[in-house]
Write a protein that holds these residues in place. Sequence first.
Motif, PDB file in Angstrom:
ATOM      1  N   THR A 237       0.841  -1.194   0.000  1.00  0.00           N
ATOM      2  CA  THR A 237       0.000   0.000   0.000  1.00  0.00           C
ATOM      3  C   THR A 237       0.876   1.244   0.000  1.00  0.00           C
ATOM      4  OG1 THR A 237      -1.702  -1.163   1.267  1.00  0.00           O
ATOM      5  CG2 THR A 237      -1.826   1.242   1.251  1.00  0.00           C
ATOM      6  N   VAL A 238       0.442   2.253  -0.739  1.00  0.00           N
ATOM      7  CA  VAL A 238       1.103   3.560  -0.731  1.00  0.00           C
ATOM      8  C   VAL A 238       0.129   4.556  -0.118  1.00  0.00           C
ATOM      9  CG1 VAL A 238       2.078   5.414  -2.150  1.00  0.00           C
ATOM     10  CG2 VAL A 238       2.504   3.025  -2.751  1.00  0.00           C
ATOM     11  N   VAL A 239       0.568   5.261   0.927  1.00  0.00           N
ATOM     12  CA  VAL A 239      -0.288   6.208   1.634  1.00  0.00           C
ATOM     13  C   VAL A 239       0.205   7.626   1.351  1.00  0.00           C
ATOM     14  CG1 VAL A 239      -1.241   6.901   3.859  1.00  0.00           C
ATOM     15  CG2 VAL A 239      -0.636   4.503   3.462  1.00  0.00           C
ATOM     16  N   LEU A 240      -0.712   8.485   0.936  1.00  0.00           N
ATOM     17  CA  LEU A 240      -0.377   9.858   0.562  1.00  0.00           C
ATOM     18  C   LEU A 240      -0.839  10.803   1.660  1.00  0.00           C
ATOM     19  CD1 LEU A 240       0.834  11.456  -1.816  1.00  0.00           C
ATOM     20  CD2 LEU A 240      -1.474  11.659  -2.748  1.00  0.00           C
ATOM     21  N   VAL A 241       0.113  11.528   2.292  1.00  0.00           N
ATOM     22  CA  VAL A 241      -0.221  12.438   3.389  1.00  0.00           C
ATOM     23  C   VAL A 241       0.455  13.789   3.163  1.00  0.00           C
ATOM     24  CG1 VAL A 241      -0.459  10.508   4.989  1.00  0.00           C
ATOM     25  CG2 VAL A 241       1.720  11.705   4.845  1.00  0.00           C
ATOM     26  N   GLY A 242       0.127  14.751   4.048  1.00  0.00           N
ATOM     27  CA  GLY A 242       0.678  16.095   3.938  1.00  0.00           C
ATOM     28  C   GLY A 242      -0.309  17.053   3.295  1.00  0.00           C
ATOM     29  N   GLY A 243      -0.140  18.342   3.558  1.00  0.00           N
ATOM     30  CA  GLY A 243      -1.073  19.350   3.060  1.00  0.00           C
ATOM     31  C   GLY A 243      -1.311  19.322   1.559  1.00  0.00           C
ATOM     32  N   VAL A 263      -3.757   4.739  -0.863  1.00  0.00           N
ATOM     33  CA  VAL A 263      -4.677   5.142   0.206  1.00  0.00           C
ATOM     34  C   VAL A 263      -4.495   6.638   0.421  1.00  0.00           C
ATOM     35  CG1 VAL A 263      -5.172   4.987   2.684  1.00  0.00           C
ATOM     36  CG2 VAL A 263      -4.750   2.911   1.356  1.00  0.00           C
ATOM     37  N   MET A 264      -5.611   7.385   0.404  1.00  0.00           N
ATOM     38  CA  MET A 264      -5.574   8.832   0.591  1.00  0.00           C
ATOM     39  C   MET A 264      -6.474   9.187   1.774  1.00  0.00           C
ATOM     40  SD  MET A 264      -5.660  10.103  -3.412  1.00  0.00           S
ATOM     41  CE  MET A 264      -6.986   8.970  -3.882  1.00  0.00           C
ATOM     42  N   PRO A 265      -5.915   9.289   2.981  1.00  0.00           N
ATOM     43  CA  PRO A 265      -6.735   9.580   4.165  1.00  0.00           C
ATOM     44  C   PRO A 265      -7.387  10.958   4.081  1.00  0.00           C
ATOM     45  CG  PRO A 265      -4.519   8.853   4.765  1.00  0.00           C
ATOM     46  CD  PRO A 265      -4.495   9.152   3.308  1.00  0.00           C
ATOM     47  N   ALA A 266      -8.517  11.107   4.745  1.00  0.00           N
ATOM     48  CA  ALA A 266      -9.144  12.423   4.853  1.00  0.00           C
ATOM     49  C   ALA A 266      -8.270  13.326   5.720  1.00  0.00           C
ATOM     50  CB  ALA A 266     -10.538  12.288   5.462  1.00  0.00           C
ATOM     51  N   GLU A 267      -8.245  14.608   5.419  1.00  0.00           N
ATOM     52  CA  GLU A 267      -7.446  15.593   6.155  1.00  0.00           C
ATOM     53  C   GLU A 267      -6.008  15.102   6.367  1.00  0.00           C
ATOM     54  OE1 GLU A 267      -9.266  17.236   9.633  1.00  0.00           O
ATOM     55  OE2 GLU A 267     -11.287  17.002   8.827  1.00  0.00           O
ATOM     56  N   PRO A 268      -5.291  14.842   5.276  1.00  0.00           N
ATOM     57  CA  PRO A 268      -3.937  14.266   5.411  1.00  0.00           C
ATOM     58  C   PRO A 268      -2.957  15.179   6.132  1.00  0.00           C
ATOM     59  CG  PRO A 268      -4.325  15.039   3.165  1.00  0.00           C
ATOM     60  CD  PRO A 268      -5.648  15.093   3.871  1.00  0.00           C
ATOM     61  N   GLN A 269      -3.259  16.485   6.185  1.00  0.00           N
ATOM     62  CA  GLN A 269      -2.356  17.418   6.853  1.00  0.00           C
ATOM     63  C   GLN A 269      -2.367  17.263   8.367  1.00  0.00           C
ATOM     64  OE1 GLN A 269      -5.177  18.121   5.411  1.00  0.00           O
ATOM     65  NE2 GLN A 269      -6.363  19.611   6.609  1.00  0.00           N
ATOM     66  N   SER A 270      -3.420  16.664   8.926  1.00  0.00           N
ATOM     67  CA  SER A 270      -3.513  16.522  10.386  1.00  0.00           C
ATOM     68  C   SER A 270      -3.374  15.073  10.841  1.00  0.00           C
ATOM     69  CB  SER A 270      -4.851  17.088  10.889  1.00  0.00           C
ATOM     70  OG  SER A 270      -5.941  16.346  10.373  1.00  0.00           O
ATOM     71  N   LEU A 271      -2.914  14.199   9.961  1.00  0.00           N
ATOM     72  CA  LEU A 271      -2.807  12.778  10.299  1.00  0.00           C
ATOM     73  C   LEU A 271      -1.833  12.552  11.456  1.00  0.00           C
ATOM     74  CD1 LEU A 271      -4.019  10.119   9.063  1.00  0.00           C
ATOM     75  CD2 LEU A 271      -1.752   9.758   8.064  1.00  0.00           C
ATOM     76  N   ALA A 272      -0.702  13.259  11.450  1.00  0.00           N
ATOM     77  CA  ALA A 272       0.284  13.071  12.514  1.00  0.00           C
ATOM     78  C   ALA A 272      -0.260  13.523  13.867  1.00  0.00           C
ATOM     79  CB  ALA A 272       1.567  13.831  12.183  1.00  0.00           C
ATOM     80  N   ALA A 273      -0.993  14.630  13.886  1.00  0.00           N
ATOM     81  CA  ALA A 273      -1.563  15.114  15.150  1.00  0.00           C
ATOM     82  C   ALA A 273      -2.584  14.114  15.686  1.00  0.00           C
ATOM     83  CB  ALA A 273      -2.221  16.477  14.946  1.00  0.00           C
TER      84      ALA A 273
END
Length: 294
Positions: A237-243, A263-273
Amino acid sequence: MRAVVGVSLGASAVRAAIMDPMGRALLGTESVTVPRGRDRLEAAVEVVDSVCARHAGNRESAVLVVPDDPRCRVGSAATVLHEGGCVRVASELGAQLTYLTLRGLVEPQSTIAVVDIGKSGTSVSVVDVGSGIVHDADWSDAFRGATVAAAVREHLLAAYGTSAPRTASADAALDDGVEWALEMLAVHRAVQVGGPFLGGSVTVFRTTVDRLVLDAVTAVSSWVYDVVARGRRRVDTVVLVGGPANLPLVRGVFAQQWGEALVMPAEPQSLAARGAAVLAARTALAGRQYASAS
C-alpha cells in the motif's frame, strides 16, 4: 475522564488533535500558525499547554510530534515514544502509522510506503506495519508545498501585479493569501486572493494551479515509484499524506501511478496530530493501569 491531546509541529503551523480518553473518537482539531521568526518548538509546547487547558486535556500524557530526517529512520522502530523533558515526543511516521492502523486504513501484516508531501519537501518511508521497522526512506526537495505557493505567487504578480513598490508587510500578506488559497482549492474550483493587484483582488483557478505544477507533480510521483521499486520489500500500500496531498491534481497523478494500492486519508495534513493523540491515549491508559496495579 479527561481528554487526550496530540500535537504535530509543521514547517509553518502547529496542529492539535483532541480525543476521548480511549483514543476512539476525535473530539476536535486545531491549527495555529507559527509567526515568522518565532521559535517553532517553543510555540508547539505552548500549543500543547493551551489546548490541554481549554479542553481539560491530560497534560501528563500529551504527545508532541516533531519533524525528523526521514533518511535517519532506516532500521529503527517508528512508533517508539521518547521523553522530551517537558512533553513526550513521537516521530511523524510513528504517529501517522499509529492512526492508519487504528482506523484500519492499512493491514497489520503489510508493508507500506508513506509519502509525506510537506512545505519543505517530499519524503518516502517504507515501513512494516506490524513491527514499525523502517526498511527504506528518502527525501527530496524537488517538490514541496513552498514550491507550489511560489509558482502561484509569481504567476499572480506577473499577470495582475502593479508597478508600484511593494512593502514587506504586503509581501507577507500575499504569501499568507496564496497559502490559504491552496488550502481552499482542495474543495473549491476558484477562490479570491487579495494583494498588490490591479483591482485589489484576483481569482485563482484550480486549473491554473494544475497547469503550473503538473510537471513537478508528475516528476515527484515518478521519483516515489523509483524509491519504492529499488527496495527489497514488496510494498502492498502507498499512503499519501501532507497538506499538498489535498490537491485533486496530486491525488489524480498518484492514483494513476498506483491504482488500488493508493490510500488517501481524509485531512492528510492533520494525520500526525491525530496519531499523536492516539499515542497520548495509550500512554494515559498505561498510566491508569500502572496506578491500579500499585
